[in-house]
Design a protein around this motif. Sequence first.
Motif, PDB file in Angstrom:
ATOM      1  N   GLY A  55       0.777  -1.323  -0.123  1.00 26.08           N
ATOM      2  CA  GLY A  55      -0.036   0.030  -0.064  1.00 26.08           C
ATOM      3  C   GLY A  55       0.885   1.118  -0.067  1.00 26.08           C
ATOM      4  N   GLY A  56       1.983   1.303  -0.286  1.00 28.05           N
ATOM      5  CA  GLY A  56       2.987   2.286  -0.195  1.00 28.05           C
ATOM      6  C   GLY A  56       3.347   2.883  -1.409  1.00 28.05           C
ATOM      7  N   LYS A  57       4.006   3.935  -1.447  1.00 31.65           N
ATOM      8  CA  LYS A  57       4.633   4.367  -2.822  1.00 31.65           C
ATOM      9  C   LYS A  57       6.135   4.284  -2.775  1.00 31.65           C
ATOM     10  CE  LYS A  57       0.962   7.896  -3.868  1.00 31.65           C
ATOM     11  NZ  LYS A  57       0.581   9.340  -4.418  1.00 31.65           N
ATOM     12  N   ALA A  58       6.891   3.831  -3.877  1.00 31.26           N
ATOM     13  CA  ALA A  58       8.442   3.904  -3.968  1.00 31.26           C
ATOM     14  C   ALA A  58       8.384   3.596  -5.401  1.00 31.26           C
ATOM     15  CB  ALA A  58       8.725   2.275  -3.387  1.00 31.26           C
ATOM     16  N   MET A  59       9.780   4.051  -5.724  1.00 36.29           N
ATOM     17  CA  MET A  59      10.509   4.321  -6.964  1.00 36.29           C
ATOM     18  C   MET A  59      11.747   3.790  -7.041  1.00 36.29           C
ATOM     19  SD  MET A  59      10.431   8.606  -7.563  1.00 36.29           S
ATOM     20  CE  MET A  59      11.604   8.109  -9.151  1.00 36.29           C
ATOM     21  N   ALA A  60      12.333   3.438  -7.966  1.00 36.04           N
ATOM     22  CA  ALA A  60      13.886   2.982  -7.872  1.00 36.04           C
ATOM     23  C   ALA A  60      14.541   3.757  -9.054  1.00 36.04           C
ATOM     24  CB  ALA A  60      14.027   1.525  -8.040  1.00 36.04           C
ATOM     25  N   VAL A  61      15.779   4.410  -8.771  1.00 35.44           N
ATOM     26  CA  VAL A  61      16.420   4.959  -9.729  1.00 35.44           C
ATOM     27  C   VAL A  61      17.893   4.588  -9.959  1.00 35.44           C
ATOM     28  CG1 VAL A  61      17.185   7.326 -10.739  1.00 35.44           C
ATOM     29  CG2 VAL A  61      15.002   7.087  -9.435  1.00 35.44           C
ATOM     30  N   GLN A  62      18.368   4.414 -11.052  1.00 36.24           N
ATOM     31  CA  GLN A  62      19.860   3.809 -11.127  1.00 36.24           C
ATOM     32  C   GLN A  62      20.840   4.895 -10.993  1.00 36.24           C
ATOM     33  OE1 GLN A  62      20.817   1.728 -14.943  1.00 36.24           O
ATOM     34  NE2 GLN A  62      22.531   0.556 -13.928  1.00 36.24           N
ATOM     35  N   ALA A  63      21.641   5.010 -10.072  1.00 35.68           N
ATOM     36  CA  ALA A  63      22.753   6.098 -10.033  1.00 35.68           C
ATOM     37  C   ALA A  63      23.890   5.416  -9.264  1.00 35.68           C
ATOM     38  CB  ALA A  63      22.085   7.207  -9.251  1.00 35.68           C
ATOM     39  N   GLU A  64      25.005   5.515  -9.924  1.00 38.33           N
ATOM     40  CA  GLU A  64      26.269   4.993  -9.258  1.00 38.33           C
ATOM     41  C   GLU A  64      26.664   6.074  -7.949  1.00 38.33           C
ATOM     42  OE1 GLU A  64      29.426   3.773  -7.478  1.00 38.33           O
ATOM     43  OE2 GLU A  64      28.577   2.513  -9.029  1.00 38.33           O
ATOM     44  N   ALA A  65      26.747   5.578  -6.700  1.00 42.59           N
ATOM     45  CA  ALA A  65      26.946   6.591  -5.651  1.00 42.59           C
ATOM     46  C   ALA A  65      27.979   7.503  -5.976  1.00 42.59           C
ATOM     47  CB  ALA A  65      27.266   5.892  -4.239  1.00 42.59           C
ATOM     48  N   THR A  66      29.026   7.318  -6.736  1.00 46.40           N
ATOM     49  CA  THR A  66      30.056   8.278  -7.078  1.00 46.40           C
ATOM     50  C   THR A  66      29.813   9.262  -8.143  1.00 46.40           C
ATOM     51  OG1 THR A  66      31.526   6.968  -8.141  1.00 46.40           O
ATOM     52  CG2 THR A  66      31.706   6.779  -5.942  1.00 46.40           C
ATOM     53  N   ASP A  67      28.930   9.044  -8.761  1.00 50.46           N
ATOM     54  CA  ASP A  67      28.347   9.823  -9.967  1.00 50.46           C
ATOM     55  C   ASP A  67      27.688  11.023  -9.681  1.00 50.46           C
ATOM     56  OD1 ASP A  67      27.388  10.863 -12.546  1.00 50.46           O
ATOM     57  OD2 ASP A  67      27.394   8.807 -13.437  1.00 50.46           O
ATOM     58  N   ILE A 121      28.324  13.869  -1.851  1.00 51.91           N
ATOM     59  CA  ILE A 121      27.461  14.093  -3.224  1.00 51.91           C
ATOM     60  C   ILE A 121      26.019  13.847  -2.933  1.00 51.91           C
ATOM     61  CG2 ILE A 121      26.701  12.924  -5.284  1.00 51.91           C
ATOM     62  CD1 ILE A 121      29.814  12.433  -5.911  1.00 51.91           C
ATOM     63  N   ALA A 122      25.558  13.082  -2.134  1.00 51.96           N
ATOM     64  CA  ALA A 122      24.070  12.743  -2.120  1.00 51.96           C
ATOM     65  C   ALA A 122      23.542  13.967  -1.123  1.00 51.96           C
ATOM     66  CB  ALA A 122      23.834  11.380  -1.613  1.00 51.96           C
ATOM     67  N   THR A 123      24.390  14.209  -0.086  1.00 50.28           N
ATOM     68  CA  THR A 123      23.960  15.093   0.962  1.00 50.28           C
ATOM     69  C   THR A 123      23.872  16.709   0.355  1.00 50.28           C
ATOM     70  OG1 THR A 123      24.949  13.874   2.487  1.00 50.28           O
ATOM     71  CG2 THR A 123      24.315  16.066   3.005  1.00 50.28           C
ATOM     72  N   HIS A 124      24.941  17.046  -0.649  1.00 54.57           N
ATOM     73  CA  HIS A 124      24.917  18.459  -1.080  1.00 54.57           C
ATOM     74  C   HIS A 124      23.631  18.428  -2.219  1.00 54.57           C
ATOM     75  CE1 HIS A 124      26.718  21.341  -3.956  1.00 54.57           C
ATOM     76  NE2 HIS A 124      27.349  21.604  -2.595  1.00 54.57           N
ATOM     77  N   ALA A 125      23.326  17.203  -2.886  1.00 59.19           N
ATOM     78  CA  ALA A 125      22.452  17.321  -3.801  1.00 59.19           C
ATOM     79  C   ALA A 125      20.965  17.413  -3.100  1.00 59.19           C
ATOM     80  CB  ALA A 125      22.236  16.029  -4.655  1.00 59.19           C
ATOM     81  N   ALA A 126      20.846  16.707  -2.049  1.00 54.15           N
ATOM     82  CA  ALA A 126      19.644  16.689  -1.466  1.00 54.15           C
ATOM     83  C   ALA A 126      19.207  18.026  -0.588  1.00 54.15           C
ATOM     84  CB  ALA A 126      19.662  15.589  -0.131  1.00 54.15           C
ATOM     85  N   LEU A 127      20.127  18.663  -0.056  1.00 51.48           N
ATOM     86  CA  LEU A 127      19.974  20.027   0.847  1.00 51.48           C
ATOM     87  C   LEU A 127      19.428  20.908  -0.165  1.00 51.48           C
ATOM     88  CD1 LEU A 127      23.098  20.107   3.201  1.00 51.48           C
ATOM     89  CD2 LEU A 127      20.715  20.022   3.883  1.00 51.48           C
ATOM     90  N   LYS A 128      19.554  20.922  -1.333  1.00 50.87           N
ATOM     91  CA  LYS A 128      19.052  21.724  -2.272  1.00 50.87           C
ATOM     92  C   LYS A 128      17.450  21.868  -2.571  1.00 50.87           C
ATOM     93  CE  LYS A 128      23.054  21.937  -5.506  1.00 50.87           C
ATOM     94  NZ  LYS A 128      23.596  21.855  -6.583  1.00 50.87           N
ATOM     95  N   HIS A 129      17.137  20.714  -1.871  1.00 55.09           N
ATOM     96  CA  HIS A 129      15.448  20.444  -1.971  1.00 55.09           C
ATOM     97  C   HIS A 129      14.822  20.296  -0.655  1.00 55.09           C
ATOM     98  CE1 HIS A 129      15.613  19.735  -6.374  1.00 55.09           C
ATOM     99  NE2 HIS A 129      16.760  19.097  -6.229  1.00 55.09           N
ATOM    100  N   MET A 130      15.612  19.949   0.308  1.00 52.51           N
ATOM    101  CA  MET A 130      15.089  19.838   1.544  1.00 52.51           C
ATOM    102  C   MET A 130      14.255  20.674   2.226  1.00 52.51           C
ATOM    103  SD  MET A 130      17.141  17.496   4.821  1.00 52.51           S
ATOM    104  CE  MET A 130      16.971  15.942   3.596  1.00 52.51           C
ATOM    105  N   LYS A 131      13.191  20.259   2.942  1.00 58.26           N
ATOM    106  CA  LYS A 131      12.332  21.033   3.671  1.00 58.26           C
ATOM    107  C   LYS A 131      13.039  21.462   4.982  1.00 58.26           C
ATOM    108  CE  LYS A 131       9.087  20.897   0.394  1.00 58.26           C
ATOM    109  NZ  LYS A 131       8.731  22.270  -0.390  1.00 58.26           N
ATOM    110  N   ASP A 132      12.702  22.563   5.416  1.00 57.38           N
ATOM    111  CA  ASP A 132      13.088  22.923   6.906  1.00 57.38           C
ATOM    112  C   ASP A 132      12.503  21.922   7.773  1.00 57.38           C
ATOM    113  OD1 ASP A 132      14.410  25.263   5.690  1.00 57.38           O
ATOM    114  OD2 ASP A 132      12.840  26.686   7.022  1.00 57.38           O
ATOM    115  N   GLY A 133      13.098  21.419   8.790  1.00 57.16           N
ATOM    116  CA  GLY A 133      12.669  20.228   9.739  1.00 57.16           C
ATOM    117  C   GLY A 133      12.899  18.954   9.021  1.00 57.16           C
ATOM    118  N   GLY A 134      13.834  18.855   8.048  1.00 57.28           N
ATOM    119  CA  GLY A 134      14.479  17.501   7.522  1.00 57.28           C
ATOM    120  C   GLY A 134      15.105  16.692   8.024  1.00 57.28           C
TER     121      GLY A 134
END
Length: 246
Positions: A55-67, A121-134
């Motif tokens: 009953g949940g929502k999920a998606m998978a995206v191919q992405a090498e962690a260092t790319d 890399i992932a943290t830098h990318a995520a912080l551009k979108h992260m809501k306050d209180g994330g």
Amino acid sequence: MANLTGKSAFVTGGSRGIGAGIARRLAADGANVAITYTKGREAAASVVDEIERAGGKAMAVQAEATDAKAVAAAVDQAVAAYGRLDVLVNNAGTAIPKPFEEATLEELDRVIDINVRGTLIATHAALKHMKDGGRIIMIGSSVGERMMTPGLAAYAATKGAIKMFVQGLSREVGNRGITVNNVQPGPIDTDLNPAAGDWATPQIANTALKRYGHVNDIAAMVAFVAGPEASYITGTSLTVDGGTNA
């Protein structure tokens, strides 16, 4: 429990092991979940299917962690699908269990690139979108704080680096109500580190409980840190290791 209803979570390396367990638990707690994978397309699809059948929502995206470009695109894709990003779990990581002198420079570079650079890399990318209180949650290791297992010197160094990154970043984003924490597993029964393997014997001996932990033990701690009851916990390392570091 539905502590994360309406939230969106991004889990790196979520196709198997600890990452898959985290994705399933966050979805069970109400979050829409996106996972990344490198080569395990079928495994990632299986995780998504399991979440959706529940009953949940999920998606998978191919992405090498260092790319960096691939990871940023994966984050963008998740935000486009779910409209927001509330929780980042930096789970993708690797280890090369062998004496340091026997490791090649290429192997050492890969451990550093995935475990440290990939996390940045992932943290830098995520912080551009992260809501306050994330919530930003790293999957570190008990050996990043106390090292007793021969063959993991380089791996331990990378997890020690993550521990310090958590402390520093927590002070930079705290004014936005974003918490940054480090969940440090001890020996956990996965395909990469099976409790029945030969390499498990010294790890079990180091624990107070004399056994391996389970993926759900880590997922439960991540879910707590991601939830509303952990809003005053930040910059800390939470060790789930069966007493390995006791």
